[in-house]
Motif scaffolding. Structure first.
Motif, PDB file in Angstrom:
ATOM      1  N   VAL A 236      -4.740  -3.852   2.579  1.00  0.00           N
ATOM      2  CA  VAL A 236      -3.548  -3.984   2.874  1.00  0.00           C
ATOM      3  C   VAL A 236      -2.705  -3.609   2.412  1.00  0.00           C
ATOM      4  CG1 VAL A 236      -1.611  -6.180   2.163  1.00  0.00           C
ATOM      5  CG2 VAL A 236      -4.430  -7.150   3.161  1.00  0.00           C
ATOM      6  N   VAL A 237      -3.136  -2.568   1.463  1.00  0.00           N
ATOM      7  CA  VAL A 237      -1.365  -1.928   0.710  1.00  0.00           C
ATOM      8  C   VAL A 237      -1.997  -0.483   1.142  1.00  0.00           C
ATOM      9  CG1 VAL A 237      -1.530  -0.532  -1.480  1.00  0.00           C
ATOM     10  CG2 VAL A 237      -2.429  -3.059  -1.888  1.00  0.00           C
ATOM     11  N   ALA A 240       0.134  -1.148   4.883  1.00  0.00           N
ATOM     12  CA  ALA A 240       1.194  -1.137   4.616  1.00  0.00           C
ATOM     13  C   ALA A 240       1.864   0.254   4.519  1.00  0.00           C
ATOM     14  CB  ALA A 240       1.617  -2.322   3.569  1.00  0.00           C
ATOM     15  N   LEU A 243       2.388   2.448   7.423  1.00  0.00           N
ATOM     16  CA  LEU A 243       2.961   2.098   8.500  1.00  0.00           C
ATOM     17  C   LEU A 243       5.014   2.929   8.129  1.00  0.00           C
ATOM     18  CD1 LEU A 243       1.888  -1.227   9.717  1.00  0.00           C
ATOM     19  CD2 LEU A 243       1.818   0.449  10.671  1.00  0.00           C
ATOM     20  N   ALA A 244       4.565   2.825   6.504  1.00  0.00           N
ATOM     21  CA  ALA A 244       6.298   2.673   6.034  1.00  0.00           C
ATOM     22  C   ALA A 244       6.115   4.150   6.115  1.00  0.00           C
ATOM     23  CB  ALA A 244       5.775   2.344   3.883  1.00  0.00           C
TER      24      ALA A 244
END
Length: 392
Positions: A236-237, A240, A243-244
């Motif tokens: 998940v990290v 994220a 995507l950032a």
């Protein structure tokens, strides 16, 4: 020394040592590749044996090295049968796809048998101090942990996600249903992974033998659950962050996505660029997650294993192993595969030298066969159809 002092003396610890080098193995590897090409693959059996014996012979424990006992003819016979089976299936797939599908389904049902025979062959072809290893796992238990448990896990995840979808299926709560379904589905997948993987490793490690001494391992599902949860959190990290980064660099944003609908050559090029970038990025995320999980499972399983009065332990740095795998991928890609010998050697050294054996290694009570002749049919069939089952 008094008896009291002897009882306070900590048991000796012996670490594995790997003496091979990338330069040495490159000489073996390049000759293996060239001769395999010249002989249309026939020499590949000799190549496999040469490579195995190099790595076994350069792996030492308390001054003694391991031995690989398989002969090229054992490998060649198994490889010929495996290639013939693969060729027949490919031909059947072109002529009678339905029949080929039935044959493939039957083959899948025999995967646990091939896996057990593969593990048994690899174990019996491995020797240390003139005593062979063995694998004595039964087929019934193999079907349970390799076939029925994964099937039940898959069905459980599907049922749970389906129930959530039915309960919350409503056009007004569609987003809520998707979010809850994803969360519940991920939780169910984590539980299923821990349940299936713990059972598989428990079966494998508790059926290895060294001579007349059985391996024993206390494998707990809870530890695999913690590993899976940690891996899911890392995933998940990483997603994220990915995507950032893509959003900041403009590769992935609402404006870039809206421009793709305008058509034209530039938008098509943007689509291909976005697809390639996303594929590479998520492939790297997959490599990181699999390496992270593999390292933690490796450390846990080996550290829970005993052989008679000997205790095994593995303290491989998890993120160090992840970095090793990533740099290995980079080296392999940048050198078009020529760095493979160095990649293989540094991987074997990193993993093996993290392993240690604690206890008395005199092993006077251990005895067993010095070697057994077998044909590597299951081993080569497993390789031909990409079946990989192992303890770690």
């Amino acid at each position: 020394m008094t008896n009291h002092d002897a009882t306070l003396t900590p048991p000796s610890t012996h670490g594995l040592r790997f003496k091979g080098t990338g330069k040495e193995y490159f000489g073996i590897w390049i000759v293996n590749v060239l001769l395999s090409i010249i002989t249309l693959g026939i020499y590949s059996a000799w190549a496999k044996v040469r490579s195995k014996r190099y790595f076994y012979g350069n792996t030492q424990l308390a001054g003694d090295h391991f031995e690989y006992l398989a002969t090229p003819m054992q490998i060649l016979i198994g490889r010929i049968i495996a290639v013939a089976a693969l060729a027949c299936w490919s031909l059947l797939n072109n002529l009678q796809p339905v029949v080929a599908g039935v044959v493939a389904l039957i083959f899948v049902c025999f995967i646990p048998v091939l896996a057990v025979r593969n593990l048994r062959f690899d174990a019996r072809m491995s020797r240390f101090r003139n005593v062979c290893f063995d694998f004595k796992g039964g087929y019934v238990e193999a079907y349970k942990v390799m076939f029925f448990y994964p099937l039940l896990g898959y069905l459980a995840v599907s049922v749970v996600v389906g129930i959530v979808g039915v309960i919350f299926f409503n056009p007004r709560t569609l987003i809520l249903a998707i979010v809850l379904g994803s969360i519940v589905g991920l939780a169910a997948m984590v539980w299923a992974y821990a349940w299936v993987t713990a059972a598989l490793h428990r079966y494998i490690m508790n059926n290895y033998w060294y001579g007349n001494q059985a391996f024993s391992a206390e494998i707990q599902q809870g530890q695999f659950l913690r590993i899976a949860l940690a891996a899911a959190l890392v995933f998940v990290v990483l997603v994220a962050v990915l995507l950032a980064v893509l959003g900041v660099t403009g590769v992935f944003s609402l404006s870039s996505l809206s421009s793709l609908t305008t058509g034209g050559t530039e938008s098509v090029a943007d689509i291909y660029t976005l697809m390639i970038v996303c594929y590479v990025a998520f492939a790297l995320v997959g490599v990181i997650i699999s390496s992270y999980s593999r390292a933690r499972v490796h450390n846990y399983v080996l550290s829970q294993t005993r052989v008679a009065d000997l205790a095994l332990s593995s303290r491989m740095p998890v993120w160090g192993y992840v970095g090793l795998v990533l740099t290995n991928v980079l080296l392999t890609v940048c050198t078009l595969g020529l760095a493979y010998p160095w990649v293989r050697v540094r991987s074997v050294r990193y993993v093996s030298e993290a392993l240690a054996v604690q206890g008395d290694l005199s092993l006077q009570q251990v005895h067993g066969s010095a070697g057994q002749g077998q044909v590597a049919i299951a081993d080569e069939l497993s390789n031909a159809f990409n079946i990989e089952v192992g303890a770690f």
